[in-house]
Scaffold this active site. Structure first.
Site, PDB file in Angstrom:
ATOM      1  N   ASP A  98      -0.932   6.749  -2.175  1.00  0.00           N
ATOM      2  CA  ASP A  98      -2.034   6.669  -3.095  1.00  0.00           C
ATOM      3  C   ASP A  98      -3.017   6.538  -2.265  1.00  0.00           C
ATOM      4  O   ASP A  98      -4.091   5.664  -2.837  1.00  0.00           O
ATOM      5  CB  ASP A  98      -1.602   5.817  -4.132  1.00  0.00           C
ATOM      6  CG  ASP A  98      -2.715   5.772  -5.385  1.00  0.00           C
ATOM      7  OD1 ASP A  98      -3.293   7.073  -5.589  1.00  0.00           O
ATOM      8  OD2 ASP A  98      -2.684   5.096  -6.282  1.00  0.00           O
ATOM      9  N   LEU A 138     -11.073  -9.827   0.859  1.00  0.00           N
ATOM     10  CA  LEU A 138     -11.993  -8.917   1.910  1.00  0.00           C
ATOM     11  C   LEU A 138     -13.221  -8.701   1.476  1.00  0.00           C
ATOM     12  O   LEU A 138     -13.429  -7.525   0.882  1.00  0.00           O
ATOM     13  CB  LEU A 138     -10.904  -7.758   2.069  1.00  0.00           C
ATOM     14  CG  LEU A 138      -9.444  -7.879   2.483  1.00  0.00           C
ATOM     15  CD1 LEU A 138      -8.607  -6.801   2.428  1.00  0.00           C
ATOM     16  CD2 LEU A 138      -9.337  -8.648   3.887  1.00  0.00           C
TER      17      LEU A 138
END
Length: 261
Positions: free
Chosen positions: A170, A71
């Site tokens: 998280d 990405l």
């Protein structure tokens, strides 16, 4: 080395992340991959799939290798940040059968107790805060008076009841990758939890365009009254994890959060 039957043309090492190594891999057919090696990534892969969008797509997870799409990072636009807010609201709304999960968890390379529970405040204390408080005490990163301050904060805690949400667990800014005009979530500690936990984690280390994310989120899924005042409660767990992993440099932030509850 091959992935999906295609030879690797180039592999660039990106360093280490806790117990594993990170790599940018380009295949001979031009596809680019993000590869993690050297750990059991089955829980991480399951978490990404269970969360669904906006999590990154798992291309492969076998043995000690996890493969995600590469990405290319880009700065978040206002629209991408607002889309993240809407996507988080949709992800949370998919829900979970209980607080916790049916699989063993981890956060970074620490164990995460996902034993199910029905009431969030006690579950959060017993499964998310107290285990890491004991670890920090055992490592001499916190003293007895520090531990009492956190325990006293838990005694003052109040959280309006909501059904379990499907949360990342998280969600600090480093686990939100903007690419292709949208955000992709990585490295989850996925479980059934309280949706305020993900929003508090985004605030902990200063996610970019957080105001846009929250504005779009609350348009879709309004928050219970007083949720901003409860942010320090939800930050106790990640701050304790940081104390355990990195030592007393996070002690002051932890005690400030406890005092604010």
């Amino acid at each position: 080395m091959r992935f999906f039957g295609v030879p690797v043309a180039r592999s660039r090492d990106l360093g280490r992340g806790h117990a594993w190594t990170l790599h940018h891999v380009t295949l001979e057919d031009g596809r680019e991959l993000f590869v993690k090696k050297g750990y059991d990534f089955s829980t991480e892969a399951h978490g990404l799939r269970w969360l669904g969008p906006p999590s990154a797509e798992v291309l492969d997870a076998e043995g000690d290798v996890l493969v995600l799409p590469w990405l290319p990072p880009e700065p978040p636009s206002e629209e991408a940040a607002r889309r993240l807010g809407r996507d988080l609201a949709a992800m949370h709304a998919r829900g979970a059968p209980h607080f916790g999960a049916a699989w063993p968890g981890h956060i970074a390379d620490l164990p995460l107790d996902n034993t199910p529970g029905e009431e969030w405040t006690s579950w959060y204390a017993e499964r998310r805060v107290l285990p890491y408080l004991r670890m920090a005490r055992d490592a001499d990163a916190l003293g007895p008076s520090d531990a009492r301050a956190v325990e006293d904060a838990l005694g003052r805690a109040h959280q309006p009841a909501e059904p379990p949400s499907r949360i990342h667990g998280d969600l600090w800014s480093g686990n939100v990758l903007y690419s292709g005009g949208r955000a992709h979530l990585v490295d989850p500690a996925a479980h059934g939890g309280h949706r305020e936990t993900d929003l508090a984690m985004l605030a902990l280390f200063g996610a970019p365009r957080l105001g846009d994310v929250l504005a779009a989120y609350t348009e879709v899924a309004p928050m219970a009254d007083g949720w901003r005042a409860r942010v320090p409660l939800h930050q106790l767990h990640p701050l304790l994890v940081h104390v355990v992993l990195f030592g007393g440099s996070y002690r002051t932030a932890l005690l400030d959060a406890a005092a604010a509850i």
